[in-house]
Design an enzyme around this catalytic site. Structure first.
Site, PDB file in Angstrom:
ATOM      1  N   LYS A  16      53.853  19.795  28.792  1.00 13.62           N
ATOM      2  CA  LYS A  16      52.678  19.212  28.141  1.00 13.62           C
ATOM      3  C   LYS A  16      51.822  18.494  29.194  1.00 13.62           C
ATOM      4  O   LYS A  16      52.351  17.704  29.985  1.00 13.62           O
ATOM      5  CB  LYS A  16      53.129  18.243  27.053  1.00 13.62           C
ATOM      6  CG  LYS A  16      51.981  17.688  26.260  1.00 13.62           C
ATOM      7  CD  LYS A  16      52.441  16.730  25.197  1.00 13.62           C
ATOM      8  CE  LYS A  16      51.235  16.001  24.647  1.00 13.62           C
ATOM      9  NZ  LYS A  16      51.594  14.831  23.880  1.00 13.62           N
ATOM     10  N   ASP A  75      37.885  35.806  23.570  1.00 16.83           N
ATOM     11  CA  ASP A  75      37.434  36.543  24.749  1.00 16.83           C
ATOM     12  C   ASP A  75      38.071  36.004  26.024  1.00 16.83           C
ATOM     13  O   ASP A  75      38.224  36.723  26.995  1.00 16.83           O
ATOM     14  CB  ASP A  75      35.905  36.456  24.863  1.00 16.83           C
ATOM     15  CG  ASP A  75      35.236  37.204  23.715  1.00 16.83           C
ATOM     16  OD1 ASP A  75      35.751  38.285  23.359  1.00 16.83           O
ATOM     17  OD2 ASP A  75      34.240  36.705  23.158  1.00 16.83           O
ATOM     18  N   LYS A 132      31.177  50.149  22.753  1.00 18.27           N
ATOM     19  CA  LYS A 132      32.589  50.248  22.370  1.00 18.27           C
ATOM     20  C   LYS A 132      32.918  51.596  21.718  1.00 18.27           C
ATOM     21  O   LYS A 132      34.030  51.797  21.233  1.00 18.27           O
ATOM     22  CB  LYS A 132      32.962  49.091  21.439  1.00 18.27           C
ATOM     23  CG  LYS A 132      32.732  47.713  22.079  1.00 18.27           C
ATOM     24  CD  LYS A 132      33.467  46.589  21.383  1.00 18.27           C
ATOM     25  CE  LYS A 132      33.156  45.249  22.041  1.00 18.27           C
ATOM     26  NZ  LYS A 132      34.067  44.184  21.641  1.00 18.27           N
ATOM     27  N   PHE A 137      34.049  44.947  14.030  1.00 20.64           N
ATOM     28  CA  PHE A 137      33.360  43.858  13.332  1.00 20.64           C
ATOM     29  C   PHE A 137      32.584  43.055  14.366  1.00 20.64           C
ATOM     30  O   PHE A 137      33.012  42.959  15.516  1.00 20.64           O
ATOM     31  CB  PHE A 137      34.367  42.931  12.648  1.00 20.64           C
ATOM     32  CG  PHE A 137      34.810  43.418  11.306  1.00 20.64           C
ATOM     33  CD1 PHE A 137      35.653  44.507  11.189  1.00 20.64           C
ATOM     34  CD2 PHE A 137      34.364  42.788  10.155  1.00 20.64           C
ATOM     35  CE1 PHE A 137      36.051  44.959   9.953  1.00 20.64           C
ATOM     36  CE2 PHE A 137      34.760  43.229   8.904  1.00 20.64           C
ATOM     37  CZ  PHE A 137      35.613  44.321   8.803  1.00 20.64           C
ATOM     38  N   ASN A 140      40.119  30.086  17.053  1.00 22.05           N
ATOM     39  CA  ASN A 140      38.839  30.084  16.337  1.00 22.05           C
ATOM     40  C   ASN A 140      39.108  29.958  14.846  1.00 22.05           C
ATOM     41  O   ASN A 140      40.261  29.865  14.417  1.00 22.05           O
ATOM     42  CB  ASN A 140      38.038  31.347  16.662  1.00 22.05           C
ATOM     43  CG  ASN A 140      38.812  32.594  16.289  1.00 22.05           C
ATOM     44  OD1 ASN A 140      39.106  32.839  15.130  1.00 22.05           O
ATOM     45  ND2 ASN A 140      39.171  33.382  17.299  1.00 22.05           N
ATOM     46  N   LYS A 157      26.730  46.900  20.805  1.00 24.35           N
ATOM     47  CA  LYS A 157      28.197  46.917  20.702  1.00 24.35           C
ATOM     48  C   LYS A 157      28.708  48.268  20.217  1.00 24.35           C
ATOM     49  O   LYS A 157      29.700  48.794  20.702  1.00 24.35           O
ATOM     50  CB  LYS A 157      28.623  45.821  19.715  1.00 24.35           C
ATOM     51  CG  LYS A 157      29.830  45.086  20.153  1.00 24.35           C
ATOM     52  CD  LYS A 157      29.972  43.787  19.416  1.00 24.35           C
ATOM     53  CE  LYS A 157      29.198  42.695  20.110  1.00 24.35           C
ATOM     54  NZ  LYS A 157      29.349  41.404  19.434  1.00 24.35           N
TER      55      LYS A 157
END
Ligand code: C5P
Length: 403
Positions: free
Chosen positions: A285, A275, A338, A320, A206, A334
């Site tokens: 490959k 995730d 959590k 975060f 990301n 969240k």
């Protein structure tokens, strides 16, 4: 009131970086007073440094008419932090041996505030055992020494001896000026993206740069905490003085975090953890002719959730959330699922917030129900606000208060 920085400049080629250093310090709100050695004036002029600092630059002990204050003592007394950048082998040797034969060394002898020495010289000079012994002596005496960076040196050699970039020096100076209000805390910070391999050359990742997490780690270190940084692949400098554990995948991050989590008093999870990972990692490959047009995925462990489930009563846990929609509603869920004390939410679709920016637009959701919303600000400032809340939570826990 502005912090007063006493900056000693000595005669090394890296003195050319000092006008920029002074400008950055002034931009950060500091009052900079420069003292140069005679040799330094051959590399950069007093006029340049006087112009960028807005203050008179001193370099000669004897040139001025009599003044009632004893100048080198006044300069030393008024400083909040004293720095020598660049510091040559000569000045390092003089300070380590107690020699005071010009304005800079005499003044340094009278300094009682924190002092930072930034050596810069040719790699062989730097490795010379005499220089190393002198630097060790200075460290033993309580001086802070910023290790030089490695790279191309003006003499043509490549190796350690480069003056670290002015931005790094500013960060060190900020560190010496910061309140030591996190002393005794063991802080674990995670930062950056993770890379989830598909085959030896491809991976899923990301856009996280690691800047937010590294800012939190840097400020926690400056405020006196012991800091461990578990970071995915990042391309930004990490400060000296913290334990950097580089990882690649979410599973590796999970394993390293779990190994150390029980020793931590504060855990701040700024990493953008993938995730999911490709369910199968091909050893070779994947060739276009044999590739499937879809990639089966398998879930990664939710590290933060696992930490929340085993949280000790004295542990403080901060998460975060990079959101693109119902930031607050998702954030509240969240926070509960959590078992967090604080959730830092940012809507990554807003300009200036989230991935790769130097700024962030943060909203804090507290376990107590309190919600705070902030304007756009540098990530360093967001980091300090998070750590302020951690400090307040700790005070509260110590006095038997609610989280
Ligand atoms: O649920 P979400 O991924 O939005 O939560 C973000 C928070 O959870 C961040 O603090 C992130 O570091 C953490 N996280 C994690 N492990 C995962 C996914 C997210 O620790 N697998």
């Amino acid at each position: 009131m502005k912090s007063r920085v006493l900056l000693g400049v000595t005669g090394g080629i890296a003195a050319y970086k000092t006008p920029w250093l002074v400008r950055l310090l002034v931009e950060s709100g500091m009052d900079v007073h420069v003292v140069m050695t005679r040799a330094a004036t051959q590399f950069v002029t007093p006029l340049t440094l006087a112009t960028v600092s807005g203050n008179r630059v001193e370099h000669d002990m004897w040139e001025k008419p009599f003044e009632p204050q004893i100048e080198h003592i006044t300069l030393a007394d008024q400083a909040d932090v004293a720095v020598i950048a660049p510091a040559t082998a000569n000045i390092i040797g003089k300070i380590a041996s107690g020699i005071a034969d010009d304005l800079l060394t005499t003044m340094f002898m009278a300094v009682t505030c924190p002092a930072l020495i930034c050596p810069s010289m040719n790699v062989n000079m730097f490795r010379n055992p005499v220089v190393q012994r002198n630097l060790n002596r200075l460290r033993e005496l309580g001086y802070h020494v910023l290790d030089p960076a490695s790279g191309y040196l003006a003499c043509g050699w490549v190796g350690e001896g480069r003056l670290p970039e002015p931005e790094c020096i500013v960060e060190e100076i900020r560190g010496l000026l910061a309140p030591r209000d996190l002393e005794g805390e063991n802080v674990l910070v995670t930062a950056g993206p993770t890379e989830e391999p598909l085959d030896p050359v491809r991976f899923l990742t990301n856009r996280s740069s690691g800047k937010m997490g590294v800012a939190v780690a840097t400020r926690a270190l400056a405020r006196g905490a012991h800091v461990t940084l578990v970071a995915g692949p990042i391309n930004i400098p990490v400060p000296q003085g913290l334990k950097h554990v580089p990882v690649r995948t979410a599973q590796e991050m999970h394993d390293r975090v779990m190994e150390v989590s029980s020793r931590m008093s504060v855990i701040i999870k700024a990493a953008a953890v993938a995730d999911f990972r490709p369910a199968v990692e091909s050893a070779d490959k994947i060739k276009k002719e044999f590739a499937e047009p879809h990639i089966p995925l398998a879930p990664n462990p939710d590290i933060l959730k696992a930490l929340g489930a085993r949280k000790r009563p004295d542990q403080i846990l901060v998460g975060f959330a990079a959101e693109t929609g119902d930031a607050v509603e998702n954030g509240r869920k969240k926070l509960v699922s959590k078992n967090l004390d604080l959730l830092v939410v940012n809507d990554v679709t807003r300009p200036g917030a989230g991935f790769d920016y130097d700024t962030n637009i943060a909203r804090f959701l507290h376990r107590s129900g309190l919600e705070e919303e902030f304007e756009i600000m540098p990530k360093r400032k967001v980091a300090d606000l998070i750590l302020d809340r951690v400090r307040d939570l700790r005070k509260n826990l110590k006095t038997g208060g609610e989280r």
